[in-house]
Design a protein around this motif. Structure first.
Motif, PDB file in Angstrom:
ATOM      1  N   ALA A 294       0.832  -1.206   0.000  1.00  0.00           N
ATOM      2  CA  ALA A 294       0.000   0.000   0.000  1.00  0.00           C
ATOM      3  C   ALA A 294       0.866   1.255   0.000  1.00  0.00           C
ATOM      4  CB  ALA A 294      -0.932  -0.006   1.210  1.00  0.00           C
ATOM      5  N   TRP A 295       1.963   1.227   0.748  1.00  0.00           N
ATOM      6  CA  TRP A 295       2.855   2.386   0.780  1.00  0.00           C
ATOM      7  C   TRP A 295       3.501   2.606  -0.586  1.00  0.00           C
ATOM      8  CZ3 TRP A 295       7.963   3.496  -0.118  1.00  0.00           C
ATOM      9  CH2 TRP A 295       8.408   4.746   0.327  1.00  0.00           C
ATOM     10  N   LEU A 296       3.961   1.550  -1.235  1.00  0.00           N
ATOM     11  CA  LEU A 296       4.563   1.680  -2.563  1.00  0.00           C
ATOM     12  C   LEU A 296       3.576   2.285  -3.560  1.00  0.00           C
ATOM     13  CD1 LEU A 296       6.535  -1.694  -2.896  1.00  0.00           C
ATOM     14  CD2 LEU A 296       7.519   0.622  -2.707  1.00  0.00           C
ATOM     15  N   ALA A 297       2.309   1.956  -3.382  1.00  0.00           N
ATOM     16  CA  ALA A 297       1.279   2.476  -4.282  1.00  0.00           C
ATOM     17  C   ALA A 297       0.905   3.925  -3.979  1.00  0.00           C
ATOM     18  CB  ALA A 297       0.034   1.600  -4.196  1.00  0.00           C
ATOM     19  N   GLY A 298       1.501   4.510  -2.944  1.00  0.00           N
ATOM     20  CA  GLY A 298       1.211   5.887  -2.590  1.00  0.00           C
ATOM     21  C   GLY A 298      -0.095   6.066  -1.839  1.00  0.00           C
ATOM     22  N   ALA A 299      -0.634   4.964  -1.288  1.00  0.00           N
ATOM     23  CA  ALA A 299      -1.942   5.036  -0.626  1.00  0.00           C
ATOM     24  C   ALA A 299      -1.854   5.319   0.860  1.00  0.00           C
ATOM     25  CB  ALA A 299      -2.695   3.716  -0.852  1.00  0.00           C
ATOM     26  N   VAL A 300      -0.682   5.235   1.451  1.00  0.00           N
ATOM     27  CA  VAL A 300      -0.517   5.475   2.887  1.00  0.00           C
ATOM     28  C   VAL A 300      -0.223   6.946   3.114  1.00  0.00           C
ATOM     29  CG1 VAL A 300       0.853   4.942   4.941  1.00  0.00           C
ATOM     30  CG2 VAL A 300       0.294   3.130   3.300  1.00  0.00           C
ATOM     31  N   PRO A 301      -1.096   7.648   3.838  1.00  0.00           N
ATOM     32  CA  PRO A 301      -0.886   9.085   4.054  1.00  0.00           C
ATOM     33  C   PRO A 301       0.160   9.353   5.120  1.00  0.00           C
ATOM     34  CG  PRO A 301      -2.846   8.389   5.199  1.00  0.00           C
ATOM     35  CD  PRO A 301      -2.330   7.173   4.467  1.00  0.00           C
ATOM     36  N   GLY A 302       0.497  10.615   5.274  1.00  0.00           N
ATOM     37  CA  GLY A 302       1.416  11.025   6.326  1.00  0.00           C
ATOM     38  C   GLY A 302       2.742  11.510   5.777  1.00  0.00           C
ATOM     39  N   GLU A 303       3.355  12.424   6.504  1.00  0.00           N
ATOM     40  CA  GLU A 303       4.670  12.925   6.115  1.00  0.00           C
ATOM     41  C   GLU A 303       5.787  12.020   6.612  1.00  0.00           C
ATOM     42  OE1 GLU A 303       5.136  16.936   7.391  1.00  0.00           O
ATOM     43  OE2 GLU A 303       3.433  17.693   6.213  1.00  0.00           O
ATOM     44  N   ALA A 304       5.511  11.246   7.673  1.00  0.00           N
ATOM     45  CA  ALA A 304       6.522  10.333   8.231  1.00  0.00           C
ATOM     46  C   ALA A 304       5.847   9.021   8.611  1.00  0.00           C
ATOM     47  CB  ALA A 304       7.192  10.967   9.445  1.00  0.00           C
ATOM     48  N   PRO A 305       5.414   8.246   7.621  1.00  0.00           N
ATOM     49  CA  PRO A 305       4.701   7.005   7.933  1.00  0.00           C
ATOM     50  C   PRO A 305       5.644   5.880   8.355  1.00  0.00           C
ATOM     51  CG  PRO A 305       4.939   7.240   5.570  1.00  0.00           C
ATOM     52  CD  PRO A 305       5.498   8.500   6.179  1.00  0.00           C
ATOM     53  N   CYS A 306       5.077   4.938   9.093  1.00  0.00           N
ATOM     54  CA  CYS A 306       5.786   3.715   9.474  1.00  0.00           C
ATOM     55  C   CYS A 306       5.045   2.527   8.895  1.00  0.00           C
ATOM     56  CB  CYS A 306       5.848   3.583  10.991  1.00  0.00           C
ATOM     57  SG  CYS A 306       6.563   2.032  11.583  1.00  0.00           S
ATOM     58  N   VAL A 307       5.782   1.606   8.315  1.00  0.00           N
ATOM     59  CA  VAL A 307       5.225   0.339   7.841  1.00  0.00           C
ATOM     60  C   VAL A 307       5.683  -0.756   8.798  1.00  0.00           C
ATOM     61  CG1 VAL A 307       5.336  -1.424   6.038  1.00  0.00           C
ATOM     62  CG2 VAL A 307       5.008   0.977   5.416  1.00  0.00           C
ATOM     63  N   LEU A 308       4.717  -1.454   9.370  1.00  0.00           N
ATOM     64  CA  LEU A 308       5.002  -2.502  10.343  1.00  0.00           C
ATOM     65  C   LEU A 308       5.130  -3.842   9.607  1.00  0.00           C
ATOM     66  CD1 LEU A 308       3.000  -2.893  13.688  1.00  0.00           C
ATOM     67  CD2 LEU A 308       4.298  -4.715  12.616  1.00  0.00           C
ATOM     68  N   LEU A 309       6.312  -4.423   9.671  1.00  0.00           N
ATOM     69  CA  LEU A 309       6.554  -5.732   9.055  1.00  0.00           C
ATOM     70  C   LEU A 309       6.294  -6.794  10.127  1.00  0.00           C
ATOM     71  CD1 LEU A 309       9.837  -4.981   7.064  1.00  0.00           C
ATOM     72  CD2 LEU A 309       7.454  -4.715   6.336  1.00  0.00           C
ATOM     73  N   CYS A 310       5.158  -7.487  10.005  1.00  0.00           N
ATOM     74  CA  CYS A 310       4.629  -8.249  11.141  1.00  0.00           C
ATOM     75  C   CYS A 310       5.174  -9.660  11.281  1.00  0.00           C
ATOM     76  CB  CYS A 310       3.106  -8.290  11.065  1.00  0.00           C
ATOM     77  SG  CYS A 310       2.446  -9.078   9.568  1.00  0.00           S
ATOM     78  N   GLY A 311       5.722 -10.270  10.217  1.00  0.00           N
ATOM     79  CA  GLY A 311       6.149 -11.653  10.378  1.00  0.00           C
ATOM     80  C   GLY A 311       7.045 -12.168   9.271  1.00  0.00           C
ATOM     81  N   ALA A 312       7.733 -13.251   9.583  1.00  0.00           N
ATOM     82  CA  ALA A 312       8.670 -13.849   8.626  1.00  0.00           C
ATOM     83  C   ALA A 312       8.620 -15.364   8.656  1.00  0.00           C
ATOM     84  CB  ALA A 312      10.092 -13.370   8.922  1.00  0.00           C
ATOM     85  N   ASN A 313       7.487 -15.941   9.018  1.00  0.00           N
ATOM     86  CA  ASN A 313       7.404 -17.392   9.148  1.00  0.00           C
ATOM     87  C   ASN A 313       6.962 -18.042   7.837  1.00  0.00           C
ATOM     88  OD1 ASN A 313       8.244 -17.748  11.846  1.00  0.00           O
ATOM     89  ND2 ASN A 313       6.278 -16.932  12.536  1.00  0.00           N
ATOM     90  N   ALA A 314       7.881 -18.053   6.908  1.00  0.00           N
ATOM     91  CA  ALA A 314       7.636 -18.711   5.627  1.00  0.00           C
ATOM     92  C   ALA A 314       8.947 -19.245   5.102  1.00  0.00           C
ATOM     93  CB  ALA A 314       7.015 -17.743   4.619  1.00  0.00           C
ATOM     94  N   ASP A 315       8.898 -20.405   4.448  1.00  0.00           N
ATOM     95  CA  ASP A 315      10.093 -20.923   3.786  1.00  0.00           C
ATOM     96  C   ASP A 315      10.134 -20.291   2.389  1.00  0.00           C
ATOM     97  OD1 ASP A 315      10.758 -22.482   5.933  1.00  0.00           O
ATOM     98  OD2 ASP A 315       9.718 -24.253   5.192  1.00  0.00           O
ATOM     99  N   TRP A 316      10.923 -19.244   2.270  1.00  0.00           N
ATOM    100  CA  TRP A 316      10.929 -18.460   1.039  1.00  0.00           C
ATOM    101  C   TRP A 316      12.329 -18.041   0.681  1.00  0.00           C
ATOM    102  CZ3 TRP A 316      12.285 -13.159   0.695  1.00  0.00           C
ATOM    103  CH2 TRP A 316      12.084 -12.590  -0.559  1.00  0.00           C
TER     104      TRP A 316
END
Length: 318
Positions: A294-316
């Motif tokens: 959503a942030w890459l698409a420019g849809a997240v408002p704010g002058e100083a937004p934070c993106v929360l990366l919630c998890g990494a439990n995948a074999d990738w």
């Protein structure tokens, strides 16, 4: 924290009206103190991407690979100590509960749907819990778990529809506020809504941007309907965000004015996941890439937004 949705709803309204400091914050603060000895205070990363400033909260580096340990520990530490623990999970919550139970020396049983990713099932068992497969959907596993939890001395730990769990998840937002006070909006992925509700309650009145896959969007559909509704679950991020219905407790918080609901497509999610690897060498599961999409698409408002990366439990691997 209050034990019913009406009380939490009042807290949610207070949070969004700026009257939250005397009610909500102490509960999240109490949760933070309660779980502090057992969780990692995960770092933030300040960056510039495509010429825009961004703060990333690296919660995927939490000791269980996701934020779920926070709510599970708070649930088990806040009340009377149970004799055993039961829960249902699509994966990450089960890992969190299994680990929390192991930390506290409690036996745990985790019910999962048949399609649980093998990597998540393996981690649940590695944490010491008994794994039980039940049905094809999370709701099937939850029904079986609730029946099993009728035994005396058993604590059923909700995945998201519990104020105490929500308060525990809110501690991640409190860390963001402490470490990056300039942040004015926090973008977070939504499954059943517990994390997003916790962010709304623990972020000091900052805008919560709740992001879901288009084909796995129970909150977005509930907000449109005015109440929780059944939603389809058909997404690459479904193992983590696969709730068919947003929890009533989170919905009371997330239906307030301080929340913006967004959806993103499957291709956007995978592209965002790959971008996090290519740009930062951050390996996350698809669910964690949802708010970044959503942030890459420019849809997240704010002058100083934070993106929360919630998890990494995948074999990738990229």
């Amino acid at each position: 924290m209050p034990g019913n949705g009406k009380a939490l709803a009042a807290y949610g309204r207070a949070a969004h009206s700026g009257l939250m400091t005397s009610t909500v914050v102490p509960d999240v603060t109490a949760a933070a103190e309660r779980i502090r000895p057992y969780v990692r205070h995960t770092p933030v990363l300040r960056a510039e991407v495509d010429g825009r400033p961004l703060v990333l909260k690296l919660e995927h580096l939490q000791r269980t690979g996701s934020f779920k340990l926070r709510g599970a520990l708070n649930a088990l530490l806040a009340g009377e100590r149970p004799e055993q623990v039961v829960t249902a999970s699509g994966g990450n919550h089960g890992i969190g509960v299994a680990t929390a139970a192991a930390i506290l020396g409690l036996p745990a049983t985790v019910f999962v749907p048949d399609g649980v990713p093998a990597s998540k099932a393996r981690r649940i068992e590695a944490a010491g819990a008994r794994l039980v497969r039940a049905g094809t959907r999370y709701s099937d596993a939850a029904a079986a778990a609730r029946e099993d939890a009728q035994a005396p001395g058993t604590r059923y730990v909700e995945a998201y529809n519990d104020p105490v769990v929500v308060a525990g998840q809110g501690t991640v937002a409190a860390e963001i506020v402490a470490d990056a006070p300039e942040v004015d909006a926090i973008a977070v992925a939504v499954g059943g809504g517990g994390l997003a509700a916790g962010v709304a309650l623990g972020s000091g009145g900052r805008l919560t941007v709740a992001v879901e896959p288009e084909r796995c969007s129970c909150l977005h559909q509930a907000l449109a309907a005015g109440h929780p509704v059944e939603a389809e679950v058909d997404s690459v991020a479904a193992s983590a965000l696969g709730a068919t219905r947003v929890g009533e407790v989170p919905f009371e918080v997330l239906s307030g004015p301080g929340v913006r609901s967004l959806v993103v497509g499957e291709a956007e999610i995978l592209a965002a996941r790959d971008r996090l690897w290519d740009e930062f060498r951050l390996a996350v599961e698809p669910a964690a890439a949802v708010p970044f999409a959503a942030w890459l698409a420019g849809a997240v408002p704010g002058e100083a937004p934070c993106v929360l990366l919630c998890g990494a439990n995948a074999d990738w691997t990229p």
